[in-house]
Design a protein around this motif. Structure first.
Motif, PDB file in Angstrom:
ATOM      1  N   LEU A 326     -56.632  48.387  17.692  1.00  0.00           N
ATOM      2  CA  LEU A 326     -55.726  47.523  16.945  1.00  0.00           C
ATOM      3  C   LEU A 326     -54.821  46.772  17.914  1.00  0.00           C
ATOM      4  O   LEU A 326     -54.635  47.181  19.061  1.00  0.00           O
ATOM      5  N   GLN A 327     -54.236  45.698  17.430  1.00  0.00           N
ATOM      6  CA  GLN A 327     -53.365  44.881  18.276  1.00  0.00           C
ATOM      7  C   GLN A 327     -51.945  45.446  18.246  1.00  0.00           C
ATOM      8  O   GLN A 327     -51.036  44.922  17.599  1.00  0.00           O
ATOM      9  N   VAL A 328     -51.780  46.559  18.945  1.00  0.00           N
ATOM     10  CA  VAL A 328     -50.488  47.216  19.072  1.00  0.00           C
ATOM     11  C   VAL A 328     -49.922  46.895  20.448  1.00  0.00           C
ATOM     12  O   VAL A 328     -50.580  47.121  21.468  1.00  0.00           O
ATOM     13  N   GLU A 361     -38.727  44.980  10.398  1.00  0.00           N
ATOM     14  CA  GLU A 361     -39.132  44.000  11.406  1.00  0.00           C
ATOM     15  C   GLU A 361     -39.269  44.640  12.779  1.00  0.00           C
ATOM     16  O   GLU A 361     -40.150  44.293  13.562  1.00  0.00           O
ATOM     17  N   VAL A 362     -38.391  45.588  13.076  1.00  0.00           N
ATOM     18  CA  VAL A 362     -38.454  46.275  14.369  1.00  0.00           C
ATOM     19  C   VAL A 362     -39.658  47.212  14.417  1.00  0.00           C
ATOM     20  O   VAL A 362     -40.272  47.408  15.469  1.00  0.00           O
ATOM     21  N   LEU A 363     -40.011  47.790  13.272  1.00  0.00           N
ATOM     22  CA  LEU A 363     -41.119  48.743  13.233  1.00  0.00           C
ATOM     23  C   LEU A 363     -42.482  48.064  13.150  1.00  0.00           C
ATOM     24  O   LEU A 363     -43.513  48.715  13.347  1.00  0.00           O
ATOM     25  N   ALA A 364     -42.515  46.775  12.860  1.00  0.00           N
ATOM     26  CA  ALA A 364     -43.793  46.068  12.686  1.00  0.00           C
ATOM     27  C   ALA A 364     -44.508  45.884  14.015  1.00  0.00           C
ATOM     28  O   ALA A 364     -43.885  45.754  15.074  1.00  0.00           O
ATOM     29  N   ASN A 365     -45.838  45.869  13.960  1.00  0.00           N
ATOM     30  CA  ASN A 365     -46.692  45.607  15.119  1.00  0.00           C
ATOM     31  C   ASN A 365     -47.278  44.204  15.011  1.00  0.00           C
ATOM     32  O   ASN A 365     -47.270  43.594  13.939  1.00  0.00           O
TER      33      ASN A 365
END
Length: 389
Positions: A326-328, A361-365
């Motif tokens: 995944l794009q993490v 928003e801070v937790l989003a990848n």
């Protein structure tokens, strides 16, 4: 393959964070399913004999409590300190048994990998069209059978306790460690209870300088008082003067643990020997004597410790193999998702109680509709706490 509905959500891990996310998702109309590689609360059960540093009131999720209380559940004493086993049996297991969750929590279902169906990691970089490709989960059951499941959103709340750090210098295995790891311990063994017979009358080498190591050394010192021949070698990178230094600790149970462990590192117990300033270069095992020999240089000076058992208590880290397709965006230092890692650094938190909560928003990848939550989201940072988590 028929496309999954847009409200489908897969959650990895049935611990406090995973089940709280599931309860909150149900309230918002998600078709949620939770996949747990062991049993519900497997990680707290694994250190079940140890009391938490935080009381019940700091360990309960609001959505989980609302669901439980509607079913007649009575909150524990908010100021009491649960053990890991009490957290699992008194909170997590009743939550997972609720009618609205029981058929949605799948135990002994290990999510081995998560990807996007029909899209590789490098496809559609940063584009919202990635969300058109549902998440594809490779799930393995207790018998080893594997299946693919699909969902439009995914949360990894699998925690870190199942991914212990290596003992070797620089964070990689010492010589011989990979081979010997299956017979050494990397967790908080119950040396006064379930595993008492293993350690009684034996010499144990404990490697590590945090709360887990302090707990183990303190318990082994108690065992040494009870059983002749029991002894401990405690090896740390720090010297004794810098060990467990936390001024004005606001958590009384942790303060008490450190107050007990610091004198042990300074020679207060005849059966506890502390060796500071070490690095771990090599482990050897003599199959004739069934003893370990650890090479622990101190600067340029060689040092060797021999023991019947070795416990590596050097902390835990995220298992990013699950989401590597995944794009993490990971922090190059802590291995936490980059936005959260930057926020933690910017907050200047020096302890778990000073770490603020962060929004979505801070937790989003960069990967749409995917989140890493819980202790795993903090990477190598030790400052995770259930209440903000």
């Amino acid at each position: 393959m028929p496309a999954p509905a847009r409200n489908t959500l897969a959650i990895i891990g049935a611990g406090p964070i995973g089940l709280e996310a599931a309860a909150a998702a149900l309230d918002r109309g998600f078709d949620v399913h939770v996949f747990e590689r062991g049993e519900v609360g497997a990680h707290p059960i694994a250190w079940g004999h140890v009391a938490m540093f935080t009381p019940w009131r700091m360990n309960l999720g609001p959505s989980s409590v609302a669901h439980l209380e509607r079913a007649g559940w009575i909150r524990p004493d908010p100021e009491a300190f649960p053990t890991g086993l009490e957290l699992a049996e008194g909170y997590l297991e009743p939550l997972a048994r609720l009618p609205e969750l029981a058929e949605r929590v799948h135990q002994h279902a290990q999510v081995v990998f998560v990807s996007r169906s029909g899209a590789l990691k490098g496809d559609l970089i940063g584009k919202p069209e990635r969300a058109d490709h549902p998440f594809r989960l490779l799930v393995r059951d207790a018998s080893g059978r594997e299946n693919f499941l699909h969902a439009c959103a995914a949360i990894d709340a699998s925690g870190v306790y199942g991914s212990p750090n290596w003992a070797g210098d620089g964070g990689i295995p010492a010589r011989g460690e990979l081979y010997l790891a299956p017979q050494m311990s990397y967790h908080l063994d119950d040396v006064l209870g379930l595993r008492r017979e293993r350690y009684a009358g034996k010499r144990t080498l404990v490697i590590g300088a945090g709360a887990s190591a302090a707990t183990l050394v303190a318990d082994l010192a108690t065992l040494a008082d009870q059983v002749p021949g029991t002894s401990v070698a405690w090896a740390t990178r720090q010297d004794a003067s810098r060990l467990l230094a936390l001024a004005d600790d606001p958590l009384p149970r942790r303060r008490a643990l450190y107050a007990r462990a610091r004198p042990l590192a300074s020679g207060a117990h005849p059966q506890v020997k502390h060796v500071g300033g070490i690095r771990v270069d090599e482990f050897e095992f003599n199959s004739a004597t069934h003893r370990y020999r650890a090479l622990l240089p101190i600067g340029d000076r060689p040092h060797v410790e021999e023991a019947d058992h070795v416990i590596v208590a050097t902390g835990y880290g995220p298992d990013d193999a699950i989401y590597r397709e995944l794009q993490v965006h990971e922090c190059y230092a802590s291995r936490a998702p980059m936005k959260l890692a930057a926020a933690l650094l910017g907050a200047g938190a020096t302890d778990c109680l000073t770490t603020p909560s962060f929004g979505i928003e801070v937790l989003a990848n960069p990967e749409p509709d995917s989140w890493i939550l819980g202790h795993e989201s903090y990477g190598r940072s030790p400052h995770f706490l259930l209440e903000p988590g």
